[in-house]
Design a protein around this motif. Structure first.
Motif, PDB file in Angstrom:
ATOM      1  N   ALA A 435      -9.991  24.135 -19.796  1.00  0.00           N
ATOM      2  CA  ALA A 435      -8.866  25.074 -19.834  1.00  0.00           C
ATOM      3  C   ALA A 435      -8.245  25.105 -21.225  1.00  0.00           C
ATOM      4  O   ALA A 435      -8.300  24.134 -21.979  1.00  0.00           O
ATOM      5  N   GLU A 436      -7.637  26.226 -21.573  1.00  0.00           N
ATOM      6  CA  GLU A 436      -7.185  26.428 -22.951  1.00  0.00           C
ATOM      7  C   GLU A 436      -5.831  25.815 -23.264  1.00  0.00           C
ATOM      8  O   GLU A 436      -5.446  25.737 -24.440  1.00  0.00           O
ATOM      9  N   SER A 437      -5.095  25.378 -22.248  1.00  0.00           N
ATOM     10  CA  SER A 437      -3.783  24.773 -22.498  1.00  0.00           C
ATOM     11  C   SER A 437      -3.421  23.843 -21.345  1.00  0.00           C
ATOM     12  O   SER A 437      -4.075  23.850 -20.292  1.00  0.00           O
ATOM     13  N   SER A 438      -2.365  23.059 -21.537  1.00  0.00           N
ATOM     14  CA  SER A 438      -1.940  22.138 -20.475  1.00  0.00           C
ATOM     15  C   SER A 438      -1.477  22.916 -19.248  1.00  0.00           C
ATOM     16  O   SER A 438      -1.715  22.500 -18.107  1.00  0.00           O
ATOM     17  N   ASN A 439      -0.832  24.053 -19.476  1.00  0.00           N
ATOM     18  CA  ASN A 439      -0.401  24.868 -18.340  1.00  0.00           C
ATOM     19  C   ASN A 439      -1.592  25.369 -17.527  1.00  0.00           C
ATOM     20  O   ASN A 439      -1.577  25.353 -16.292  1.00  0.00           O
ATOM     21  N   LYS A 440      -2.632  25.798 -18.231  1.00  0.00           N
ATOM     22  CA  LYS A 440      -3.838  26.288 -17.545  1.00  0.00           C
ATOM     23  C   LYS A 440      -4.536  25.151 -16.795  1.00  0.00           C
ATOM     24  O   LYS A 440      -5.107  25.373 -15.724  1.00  0.00           O
ATOM     25  N   LYS A 441      -4.480  23.961 -17.349  1.00  0.00           N
ATOM     26  CA  LYS A 441      -5.080  22.808 -16.659  1.00  0.00           C
ATOM     27  C   LYS A 441      -4.341  22.552 -15.337  1.00  0.00           C
ATOM     28  O   LYS A 441      -4.957  22.347 -14.285  1.00  0.00           O
ATOM     29  N   HIS A 442      -3.018  22.552 -15.405  1.00  0.00           N
ATOM     30  CA  HIS A 442      -2.226  22.309 -14.188  1.00  0.00           C
ATOM     31  C   HIS A 442      -2.388  23.452 -13.185  1.00  0.00           C
ATOM     32  O   HIS A 442      -2.372  23.228 -11.975  1.00  0.00           O
ATOM     33  N   GLU A 443      -2.543  24.675 -13.683  1.00  0.00           N
ATOM     34  CA  GLU A 443      -2.791  25.809 -12.788  1.00  0.00           C
ATOM     35  C   GLU A 443      -4.075  25.621 -11.990  1.00  0.00           C
ATOM     36  O   GLU A 443      -4.137  25.940 -10.798  1.00  0.00           O
ATOM     37  N   MET A 444      -5.096  25.104 -12.661  1.00  0.00           N
ATOM     38  CA  MET A 444      -6.372  24.879 -11.985  1.00  0.00           C
ATOM     39  C   MET A 444      -6.209  23.850 -10.865  1.00  0.00           C
ATOM     40  O   MET A 444      -6.707  24.034  -9.752  1.00  0.00           O
ATOM     41  N   PHE A 445      -5.496  22.758 -11.163  1.00  0.00           N
ATOM     42  CA  PHE A 445      -5.256  21.764 -10.111  1.00  0.00           C
ATOM     43  C   PHE A 445      -4.408  22.358  -8.991  1.00  0.00           C
ATOM     44  O   PHE A 445      -4.602  22.036  -7.810  1.00  0.00           O
ATOM     45  N   GLY A 446      -3.491  23.254  -9.367  1.00  0.00           N
ATOM     46  CA  GLY A 446      -2.650  23.896  -8.351  1.00  0.00           C
ATOM     47  C   GLY A 446      -3.473  24.692  -7.353  1.00  0.00           C
ATOM     48  O   GLY A 446      -3.203  24.675  -6.140  1.00  0.00           O
ATOM     49  N   LYS A 447      -4.508  25.399  -7.848  1.00  0.00           N
ATOM     50  CA  LYS A 447      -5.389  26.175  -6.954  1.00  0.00           C
ATOM     51  C   LYS A 447      -6.080  25.258  -5.953  1.00  0.00           C
ATOM     52  O   LYS A 447      -6.189  25.561  -4.757  1.00  0.00           O
ATOM     53  N   TYR A 448      -6.547  24.122  -6.437  1.00  0.00           N
ATOM     54  CA  TYR A 448      -7.266  23.201  -5.545  1.00  0.00           C
ATOM     55  C   TYR A 448      -6.326  22.466  -4.600  1.00  0.00           C
ATOM     56  O   TYR A 448      -6.706  22.097  -3.486  1.00  0.00           O
ATOM     57  N   LYS A 449      -5.096  22.262  -5.016  1.00  0.00           N
ATOM     58  CA  LYS A 449      -4.112  21.673  -4.108  1.00  0.00           C
ATOM     59  C   LYS A 449      -3.859  22.626  -2.946  1.00  0.00           C
ATOM     60  O   LYS A 449      -3.691  22.200  -1.796  1.00  0.00           O
TER      61      LYS A 449
END
Length: 481
Positions: A435-449
């Motif tokens: 992912a291109e940023s920390s926000n995008k990384k957390h967004e990805m985990f949010g989808k899987y949560k």
């Protein structure tokens, strides 16, 4: 005039030849890395980043002989083979048993020294051995009768060393002036000083001036450390760059052996302490090898590079490889990954202005290649579980934090359900890595949560109620969500 110019040229060439011939090698004392006469010392030395070891003769105590297993020719050949195979030199052989035993009264002193010389020959013709006089007591140097006996014995073993083409480096509690006086009394070219920074610090003398006064020809090797407390780079009692400059000016070359200077908070963490010290010494003495993996920082903003290096440093700190050669390579692989991601996304954003669809397609293609290449690069240095540690650090340990929270929130989860949750979180981590940023990384985990919550709801869990009960339990133990 022409003759003067020629003489000046010859002088310059002679000086440059001395400078070019000057070299330093960094070693570790095997008894201090907890590998006294163990084959593992060579692997440890290599992992630490040292050029070689100071090999000890083994324990002595009140016995007549060292616990020297290298008297056995087969064992000695194996040691030499492993050292050579590891690319690790044996720079000195130590009789550290004399830290506690009195050289002036030990009846078998000649046999002990001969045993040391024999071992030096078996280890490839090592030229320098270490003889501490710590076991002689505090006042031997100022007690005439005791001093006379020690001087007599040192002259004897010094002549023995000379005949065999070796030098005994003695460790004394004296400054340069007194050491020169002692050497003059001994009258043997087979005895020199094994200089110790720690001693100079304890005596309150300036190390640089003391070494210069002693002279390069009288120093056969150096124990380049202080007492335990902090590592060399953090020791305010030592000005290592100034010491290096002094040794350069003296024209001295030889081995710098790290004996102590361990972090008092973790004195038995061999890799952390000695790799830190070896890395620091080699960086100061200009003998730090270039890493296998080059840092692709050319043309990038220095502030950005430093930020990325700081981020990558956290990875090797977590792996316990902060100052090792392996650690530097891993740090560069991680930093290069960040650089590559930045380039991919910058290229995508530039292309989006003219062709958004093509920009996304090319970006996905490059991310795919980058993703699998990253694992491949790391696998050269790390095991699979260590690669997972790298990815966890790069994604803020969200996998563990989220998994632990899910298990704590729903204590009745089955092993099958736990396994599924962990699988999805690790899958999310694979996407988050790119992912291109920390926000995008957390967004990805949010989808899987969200996927995990849907999964648990379908299996009959009332997540609203589970969360309420969890909140009560957390508050009861003094915490909060």
């Amino acid at each position: 005039m022409k003759k003067v110019k020629v003489l000046l040229l010859l002088l310059v060439l002679a000086v440059s030849e001395v400078v070019s011939a000057q070299s330093y090698q960094v070693g570790v004392c095997d008894w201090m890395i907890l590998k006294r006469q163990k084959l593992g010392e060579f692997k440890w030395a290599r992992d630490i980043g040292a050029d070689g070891v100071e090999l000890d003769m083994g324990g002595l105590g009140a016995k007549a002989a060292f616990d020297n297993q290298l008297r056995d020719d087969n064992v000695a050949r194996q040691f030499k083979h492993v050292a050579d195979s590891s690319g690790i030199k044996i720079g000195s052989v130590a009789m550290s048993g004399f830290y506690a035993q009195n050289f002036g009264t030990k009846e078998t002193y000649k046999e002990l020294v001969t045993d040391c010389f024999d071992t030096m020959d078996k280890m490839g013709g090592v030229k320098v051995c270490f003889l501490p006089l710590g076991g002689c007591g505090k006042d031997w140097a100022t007690t005439p009768a005791v001093r006379k006996q020690i001087v007599k014995r040192l002259r004897e073993v010094g002549e023995m060393a000379k005949k065999r083409g070796k030098v005994i480096g003695i460790d004394t509690p004296l400054d340069a002036k007194e050491n020169l006086k002692l050497l003059k009394e001994i009258k043997s070219d087979g005895i020199k000083i094994f200089y110790k920074w720690q001693t100079a610090i304890e005596l309150g003398v300036d190390i640089c001036q003391d070494m210069k006064k002693l002279g390069a020809k009288n120093i056969c090797a150096i124990h380049s450390s202080n007492t335990d407390g902090v590592c060399l780079r953090d020791d305010k009692a030592l000005d290592v760059p100034a010491i290096k400059q002094a040794l350069d000016q003296m024209g001295w070359s030889g081995w710098l052996f790290i004996e102590r200077s361990r972090n008092a908070k973790e004195p038995r963490n061999v890799l952390a302490n000695f790799s830190n010290n070896a890395n620091y010494l080699k960086s100061i003495f200009n003998s730090l090898e270039e890493p296998e993996v080059a840092l692709k920082s050319e043309g990038r903003n220095p502030d950005y590079v430093n930020t990325i290096l700081g981020r990558s440093q956290k990875v090797i700190d977590a792996l316990g490889q902060s100052y090792t050669p392996k650690g530097i390579n891993i740090r560069n692989i991680v930093a290069n990954k960040y650089f590559e991601l930045n380039d991919i996304y910058e290229e995508r954003d530039a292309l989006k202005k003219t062709d958004k669809k093509l920009a996304e397609a090319q970006c996905d293609q490059k991310l795919y290649r980058s993703h699998f290449a990253f694992d491949s690069y790391l696998s050269k240095y790390l095991k699979p579980y260590q690669i997972e540690m790298v990815k966890d650090v790069m994604t803020y340990n969200v996998v563990k934090v989220t998994y632990d929270a899910q298990c704590d929130m729903v204590p009745t989860l089955t092993e099958e359900e736990k396994a599924q949750i962990l699988t999805w979180l690790k899958e999310a981590r694979e996407y988050a890595i790119d992912a291109e940023s920390s926000n995008k990384k957390h967004e990805m985990f949010g989808k899987y949560k969200g996927r995990i919550n849907n999964y648990l709801s379908k299996r009959g869990y009332n997540l609203t109620k589970e969360r309420e009960e969890w909140n009560k339990r957390v508050k009861a133990r003094g915490g909060r969500l």
